[in-house]
Design a protein around this motif. Structure first.
Motif, short mmCIF file in Angstrom:
data_model
loop_
_atom_site.label_atom_id
_atom_site.label_comp_id
_atom_site.label_asym_id
_atom_site.label_seq_id
_atom_site.Cartn_x
_atom_site.Cartn_y
_atom_site.Cartn_z
N LEU A 192 0.83 -1.21 0.00
CA LEU A 192 0.00 0.00 0.00
C LEU A 192 0.87 1.26 0.00
N ARG A 223 2.54 2.18 -3.36
CA ARG A 223 1.74 2.82 -4.40
C ARG A 223 1.99 4.32 -4.46
N ILE A 255 -3.30 -3.50 -6.31
CA ILE A 255 -3.23 -2.21 -5.62
C ILE A 255 -2.57 -1.12 -6.46
#
Length: 249
Positions: A52, A55, A159
Motif C-alpha cells: 500500500l 503505491r 493495488i
C-alpha cells in the motif's frame, strides 16, 4: 408424669462443592500452530502495508542496491517520475521484457507455457514479478523467493496501477554495473536526461536489461544491435495495437 423430650434437629450438611480444576495446559502442538498462524497473519499485514505504501511512496533503495553499494563503494541512482521519462523508453522496456504487460494480472501464462516448452525460463517473468523481486525481495533462484514473489505479485497488481508498476521498475532496474534507474542510465550512456531519449537510445538501453553487467548500450555487439532493432519494432507494434494504453497517459 414424664416430660416429653424433643430430639435435636439434625443440621443438614452442606454438600461439598467439587474443587475447580485448572484448565488443561496448552499442548505444544497447539502452541506451535497458534504461533505459525499468528506469524502468517502478521507477515501478511506487514506485506500488505508495504505494498500500500509502495503505491504512493517511492522506494529509496532496494536490498540489491544496498548490496552493490557495499561491494562497489557506491552506486549511481536518482529517482525520476514517469512524466519525465520519454514514452519511447517505457514502450521499449515493455516490448523487450513483457509485451503483454497490459493484458495480464501479473503472470503471463502463455509466456510461461512457451518457456516450459522451450526448456527455458527466459521470457516467463513479467515486469510485475521483476518489480516485486527488485523492491521487496532479493535476487536468486531459490524456491522461497519464488514462492514469496508469486504471493506478492497479485497483491501489487491489485493495488498499483500498471503505470505505477512500470514507473517503479524503470527506476530500480540495473542498466550497468552500479547504474540503477533510467535517469542514471540515460546520462551514463548518452549524456542526456531520460526525457530526451530517442527511440534508438531507448531500445539500446532496453536491450541490456537481461544482463546489464555483460552488455553495454554504448558499445553494442552485433547481437545487441539486432536485438535493439527488434525492440524498436516491437515498441512500435504495441503502440499501434493498443498494448501500451495501460501505462500511457
Amino acid at each position: 408424669m414424664a416430660k416429653a423430650t424433643t430430639k435435636p434437629k439434625r443440621v443438614a450438611k452442606a454438600k461439598a462443592k467439587p474443587a475447580k480444576t485448572a484448565p488443561p495446559a496448552m499442548t505444544l502442538r497447539r502452541r506451535v500452530r497458534r504461533f505459525v498462524w499468528r506469524s502468517i497473519a502478521y507477515s501478511f499485514l506487514f506485506v500488505a502495508a508495504a505494498v500500500l505504501l509502495g503505491r504512493v511512496i517511492n522506494p529509496p533503495t532496494t536490498a540489491y542496491m544496498m548490496g552493490e553499494q557495499r561491494r562497489l563503494g557506491g552506486i549511481d541512482h536518482e529517482w525520476v517520475p514517469m512524466g519525465e521519462i520519454a514514452p519511447v523508453m517505457a514502450r521499449a522496456v515493455v516490448a523487450a521484457e513483457d509485451a503483454n504487460f497490459c493484458q495480464h494480472w501479473g503472470f503471463d501464462v502463455a509466456a510461461i507455457k512457451l518457456a516450459i516448452a522451450q526448456g527455458s525460463n527466459r521470457g516467463a517473468s513479467t515486469l510485475s514479478q521483476q518489480t516485486v523481486k527488485n523492491v521487496y525481495l532479493w535476487h536468486g533462484r531459490t524456491w522461497v523467493r519464488k514462492a514469496l514473489e508469486a504471493g506478492i505479485t497479485p497483491m501489487v497488481e491489485a493495488i498499483w496501477p500498471k503505470r505505477r508498476i512500470l514507473e517503479v521498475y524503470l527506476n530500480v532496474a540495473e542498466f550497468d554495473e552500479g547504474v540503477f534507474g533510467v535517469e542514471a542510465a540515460a546520462r551514463h550512456y548518452f549524456n542526456v536526461g531520460p526525457e530526451a531519449l530517442t527511440a534508438r537510445q531507448a531500445s539500446a538501453l532496453a536491450a541490456v536489461l537481461p544482463s546489464p553487467k555483460t552488455r553495454s548500450a554504448s558499445r553494442p555487439t552485433n547481437f545487441l544491435k539486432k536485438r535493439a532493432a527488434q525492440i524498436r519494432s516491437g515498441a512500435a507494434t504495441i503502440r499501434a495495437d493498443g498494448r501500451s494504453d495501460c501505462f500511457e497517459s
